[in-house]
Design an enzyme around this catalytic site. Structure first.
Site, PDB file in Angstrom:
ATOM      1  N   HIS A  60       0.848  -1.202   0.000  1.00 18.24           N
ATOM      2  CA  HIS A  60       0.000   0.000   0.000  1.00 18.24           C
ATOM      3  C   HIS A  60       0.876   1.242   0.000  1.00 18.24           C
ATOM      4  O   HIS A  60       2.084   1.161   0.265  1.00 18.24           O
ATOM      5  CB  HIS A  60      -0.968  -0.013   1.192  1.00 18.24           C
ATOM      6  CG  HIS A  60      -0.329   0.158   2.532  1.00 18.24           C
ATOM      7  ND1 HIS A  60       0.454  -0.808   3.124  1.00 18.24           N
ATOM      8  CD2 HIS A  60      -0.346   1.194   3.416  1.00 18.24           C
ATOM      9  CE1 HIS A  60       0.865  -0.388   4.310  1.00 18.24           C
ATOM     10  NE2 HIS A  60       0.404   0.834   4.516  1.00 18.24           N
ATOM     11  N   HIS A  62       1.658   3.968   1.744  1.00 17.54           N
ATOM     12  CA  HIS A  62       2.121   4.784   2.865  1.00 17.54           C
ATOM     13  C   HIS A  62       3.647   4.818   2.799  1.00 17.54           C
ATOM     14  O   HIS A  62       4.281   3.829   2.421  1.00 17.54           O
ATOM     15  CB  HIS A  62       1.677   4.188   4.210  1.00 17.54           C
ATOM     16  CG  HIS A  62       0.332   4.658   4.657  1.00 17.54           C
ATOM     17  ND1 HIS A  62      -0.457   3.943   5.528  1.00 17.54           N
ATOM     18  CD2 HIS A  62      -0.359   5.803   4.356  1.00 17.54           C
ATOM     19  CE1 HIS A  62      -1.588   4.624   5.733  1.00 17.54           C
ATOM     20  NE2 HIS A  62      -1.553   5.741   5.036  1.00 17.54           N
ATOM     21  N   ASP A  64       6.027   4.527   4.878  1.00 15.57           N
ATOM     22  CA  ASP A  64       6.844   3.495   5.542  1.00 15.57           C
ATOM     23  C   ASP A  64       6.784   2.162   4.811  1.00 15.57           C
ATOM     24  O   ASP A  64       7.400   1.185   5.245  1.00 15.57           O
ATOM     25  CB  ASP A  64       6.462   3.332   7.025  1.00 15.57           C
ATOM     26  CG  ASP A  64       5.007   2.947   7.248  1.00 15.57           C
ATOM     27  OD1 ASP A  64       4.128   3.529   6.587  1.00 15.57           O
ATOM     28  OD2 ASP A  64       4.746   2.068   8.098  1.00 15.57           O
ATOM     29  N   HIS A 143      -7.376   0.041   5.116  1.00 15.53           N
ATOM     30  CA  HIS A 143      -6.276   0.869   5.619  1.00 15.53           C
ATOM     31  C   HIS A 143      -6.106   2.065   4.675  1.00 15.53           C
ATOM     32  O   HIS A 143      -5.290   2.019   3.739  1.00 15.53           O
ATOM     33  CB  HIS A 143      -4.999   0.020   5.648  1.00 15.53           C
ATOM     34  CG  HIS A 143      -3.855   0.672   6.320  1.00 15.53           C
ATOM     35  ND1 HIS A 143      -3.761   0.817   7.691  1.00 15.53           N
ATOM     36  CD2 HIS A 143      -2.727   1.242   5.813  1.00 15.53           C
ATOM     37  CE1 HIS A 143      -2.629   1.421   7.991  1.00 15.53           C
ATOM     38  NE2 HIS A 143      -1.993   1.695   6.867  1.00 15.53           N
TER      39      HIS A 143
END
Ligand SMILES: [Zn+2]
Ligand SMILES: [Zn+2]
Length: 247
Positions: A60, A62, A64, A143
């Site tokens: 995904h 993000h 990080d 998420h």
């Protein structure tokens, strides 16, 4: 299949751990699952050669989990002068998010003339995608990250390695993890429910339903790390940076 944990941390540096990145070696090729901002640092610490990696599977969008692509590109271009092609798989819009991040951090870097081909492939829900010797099947989870987030089921030869990505509990994790030799599960907290993340209690309740042979807990917050000694199940392992596992 040999797994090396390059980064098992969350987005907050909890426990001094590096951001999410798993290195997998199979006969003839290496690949990564996720590429957090610290991926190149971790690989250099462990003596893993970034140029041997042929594919990076992103769960995904993000930072990080994908921001390390920016430094991956710089390292490949300026340090090793990479020529081998690199495939990146990710949610819809991964190529644009990568270019936007690269331009924000190193203006002009997304437009440098590369000596290697950088190819982006997008996921389609529950549809297997063959990349080299690996078949990846994405299952959408919960998420929010500006693009659909996925759990990934990776199959190569007769081995199955699954990864939850980041998510609260959703039943789409079941087909992702079913029968897996190893299911890497984000486990942000022990029993405190935090939005769009998993607790150990949820995983524990669903271990039988998940049906994975082994489960590796990762992406742990300070609260989860403080409770890690309370996790007691023969199927469950706790991730640590630098740890290796034969799958
Ligand atoms: Zn994360
Ligand atoms: Zn995330």
């Amino acid at each position: 299949m040999k797994l090396t944990i390059v980064g098992s941390g969350d987005a907050f540096g909890s426990g001094g751990r590096l951001q999410t990145c798993y290195h997998v070696a199979i006969p003839g090729e290496d690949f990564l699952i996720d590429c957090g901002a610290t991926a190149i640092i971790g690989m250099q610490q462990l003596g893993l050669d970034p140029d041997r990696v042929s594919t990076i599977f992103i769960s995904h969008l993000h930072g990080d989990h994908f921001a390390g692509l920016v430094w991956y590109l710089l390292h490949a271009h300026y340090v090793t002068r990479r020529t081998a092609p690199l495939t990146i798989t990710g949610p819809k819009g991964t190529a644009l998010r990568f270019a936007t991040a690269a331009e924000a951090l190193f203006p002009g870097s997304s437009k440098i003339e590369r000596r290697f081909e950088m190819r982006f492939l997008e996921y389609t829900e529950a549809t297997p995608l063959q990349v080299g010797a690996v078949q990846v099947t994405p299952f959408e989870v919960s998420h929010p990250s500006g693009a659909p987030p996925y759990a990934l089921r990776l199959e190569s030869a007769d081995k199955i390695l699954s990864f939850s990505g980041d998510t609260e509990w959703v039943d789409s994790l079941l087909p992702a993890a079913k029968g897996a030799d190893l299911f890497i599960a984000e486990c942000f907290s022990f029993d405190v429910q935090v939005g769009y993340h998993m607790t150990w209690r949820k995983i524990e309740t669903n271990l039988d339903r998940l049906g994975a042979k082994r489960v590796l807990l990762t992406h742990m917050s300070t609260e989860m790390l403080a409770h890690r000694d309370h996790v007691r199940d023969a199927r469950v392992l706790l991730a640590k940076d630098g740890m290796t596992l034969d799958i």
